[in-house]
Write a protein that holds these residues in place. Sequence first.
Motif, PDB file in Angstrom:
ATOM      1  N   UNK A 132      56.506  31.030  79.265  1.00 52.42           N
ATOM      2  CA  UNK A 132      56.826  32.427  79.514  1.00 52.42           C
ATOM      3  C   UNK A 132      55.651  33.151  80.170  1.00 52.42           C
ATOM      4  N   UNK A 133      55.904  34.393  80.608  1.00 50.45           N
ATOM      5  CA  UNK A 133      54.856  35.228  81.219  1.00 50.45           C
ATOM      6  C   UNK A 133      54.239  34.556  82.445  1.00 50.45           C
ATOM      7  N   UNK A 134      55.104  34.073  83.348  1.00 49.57           N
ATOM      8  CA  UNK A 134      54.656  33.465  84.603  1.00 49.57           C
ATOM      9  C   UNK A 134      53.762  32.253  84.354  1.00 49.57           C
ATOM     10  N   UNK A 135      54.172  31.386  83.447  1.00 44.68           N
ATOM     11  CA  UNK A 135      53.460  30.136  83.243  1.00 44.68           C
ATOM     12  C   UNK A 135      52.339  30.179  82.237  1.00 44.68           C
ATOM     13  N   UNK A 136      52.140  31.313  81.572  1.00 47.33           N
ATOM     14  CA  UNK A 136      50.995  31.462  80.672  1.00 47.33           C
ATOM     15  C   UNK A 136      51.301  31.108  79.219  1.00 47.33           C
ATOM     16  N   UNK A 137      52.397  31.618  78.668  1.00 42.60           N
ATOM     17  CA  UNK A 137      52.635  31.595  77.231  1.00 42.60           C
ATOM     18  C   UNK A 137      53.422  30.363  76.805  1.00 42.60           C
ATOM     19  N   UNK A 138      52.852  29.601  75.893  1.00 45.11           N
ATOM     20  CA  UNK A 138      53.519  28.434  75.318  1.00 45.11           C
ATOM     21  C   UNK A 138      54.401  28.904  74.161  1.00 45.11           C
ATOM     22  N   UNK A 139      55.710  28.636  74.185  1.00 41.27           N
ATOM     23  CA  UNK A 139      56.586  29.138  73.130  1.00 41.27           C
ATOM     24  C   UNK A 139      56.514  28.286  71.856  1.00 41.27           C
ATOM     25  N   UNK A 140      57.017  28.857  70.794  1.00 41.96           N
ATOM     26  CA  UNK A 140      57.193  28.160  69.522  1.00 41.96           C
ATOM     27  C   UNK A 140      58.583  27.521  69.549  1.00 41.96           C
ATOM     28  N   UNK A 141      58.660  26.210  69.492  1.00 39.68           N
ATOM     29  CA  UNK A 141      59.932  25.493  69.609  1.00 39.68           C
ATOM     30  C   UNK A 141      60.327  24.928  68.254  1.00 39.68           C
ATOM     31  N   UNK A 142      61.539  25.257  67.796  1.00 43.23           N
ATOM     32  CA  UNK A 142      62.083  24.762  66.531  1.00 43.23           C
ATOM     33  C   UNK A 142      63.547  24.407  66.738  1.00 43.23           C
ATOM     34  N   UNK A 143      64.152  23.799  65.725  1.00 37.67           N
ATOM     35  CA  UNK A 143      65.597  23.599  65.746  1.00 37.67           C
ATOM     36  C   UNK A 143      66.273  24.949  65.581  1.00 37.67           C
ATOM     37  N   UNK A 144      67.357  25.173  66.341  1.00 35.90           N
ATOM     38  CA  UNK A 144      68.076  26.442  66.207  1.00 35.90           C
ATOM     39  C   UNK A 144      68.710  26.529  64.829  1.00 35.90           C
ATOM     40  N   UNK A 145      68.952  27.751  64.371  1.00 38.71           N
ATOM     41  CA  UNK A 145      69.461  27.951  63.013  1.00 38.71           C
ATOM     42  C   UNK A 145      70.831  27.318  62.793  1.00 38.71           C
ATOM     43  N   UNK A 146      71.608  27.176  63.871  1.00 34.26           N
ATOM     44  CA  UNK A 146      72.921  26.561  63.703  1.00 34.26           C
ATOM     45  C   UNK A 146      72.852  25.044  63.765  1.00 34.26           C
ATOM     46  N   UNK A 147      71.641  24.493  63.960  1.00 37.37           N
ATOM     47  CA  UNK A 147      71.470  23.042  63.963  1.00 37.37           C
ATOM     48  C   UNK A 147      72.032  22.348  65.174  1.00 37.37           C
ATOM     49  N   UNK A 148      72.378  23.106  66.230  1.00 40.50           N
ATOM     50  CA  UNK A 148      73.040  22.510  67.388  1.00 40.50           C
ATOM     51  C   UNK A 148      72.179  22.557  68.642  1.00 40.50           C
TER      52      UNK A 148
END
Length: 367
Positions: A132-148
């Motif tokens: 995000x932010x034009x290539x700067x910000x590394x996101x927090x990646x998790x399983x979605x709440x619906x598990x899908x």
Amino acid sequence: MLHHGSYPRRTLPLAIGEYALLGDCHTAALVGRDGTLDWLCLPRFDSPACMAALLGTSEHGHWSLCPDEPVLSSHRQYRDDTLVLETTFVTAGGEVTLVDYMPVEQEHRTLIRQIKGVKGRVRMRFTLLLRFDYGLTVPWVTSSHDGQGLRAIAGPDQVVVRSTVPLHDGPHRTIEAFFEVREGQTESFVLLHAASHCPVPTPPVDVEATLAQTEAWWRAWCAQCTYRGPWREAVMRSLIVLKALTYAPTGGIVAAPTTSLPEDPGGTRNWDYRYCWLRDASLTLAAFISCGYSSEAQAWRDWLHRSIAGEARQMQIMYGVCGERNLQEWSVGYLPGYHGARPVRVGNAASDQVEGSKNPLVLRAAL
């Protein structure tokens, strides 16, 4: 158009002519001939990019979906009178078609990619690097709440990725998948955007129904065209691109879906064109009106009246897609630019300039 040879893993963006446009009249994406998406801003044209490899390297965000084996040839095309893109890859093992599109009139911005097996079997590789932010910000990646699927969050944004094949963590905080597609088999990948404080978008997208709806929407829009001359295919394709550059909620029309692509290779004349110039938009409207599209003119006129409302002396030559006036320009210092063309600019200081119209009668007619 054919391309021969395999697609090596690359870092630099392709030549501009190697990219195709996807759009939903809210934002747009650019996908390369090799199946890699290198530019995507969410949720608007002028939002910070979450895939910005176009202005740097693959490390600044991209989404690759292509054969994991040498490609012997490929060709691509849009389905008639739509913005649904098909890219076919031929390998020694078989043939597959990648179908890319962005559904229109959806609550959430959505990008869908499908791999369809045409013949034989082909090993495929999926790599998604969100920054995000034009290539700067590394996101927090998790399983979605619906598990899908998987959910990536960074500040105000969340992106949910759902897939018919298992996804897993890859190197450098990528999301990866390796799978095989056989003749008659289809695998789908759906990317949705929402505000990070909102629930995960549900229910899961019905991909085939959404594809049919997207094709039907574009074909219904194209059917309104009154042009009957000898160059209908070229005219219609041009009109589709112009329509894709309209911002549906307000009627604003952006000059381009990108920023900082240089006027000269390696040069410094790199401007942000994700805004609405009154002169440029009036020329777009002339094309629409000449082909029977009066509703676009009405929507833009309403946008214009709202945007310039107030003191006449404060009228600007350009505005944001919702009529924003403060388009302060700044440089993204951490992006190296398209093949080294710097600076990378966001915003546009030209909003403070005075510009003469090349065709004032067009603008006067639109008013």
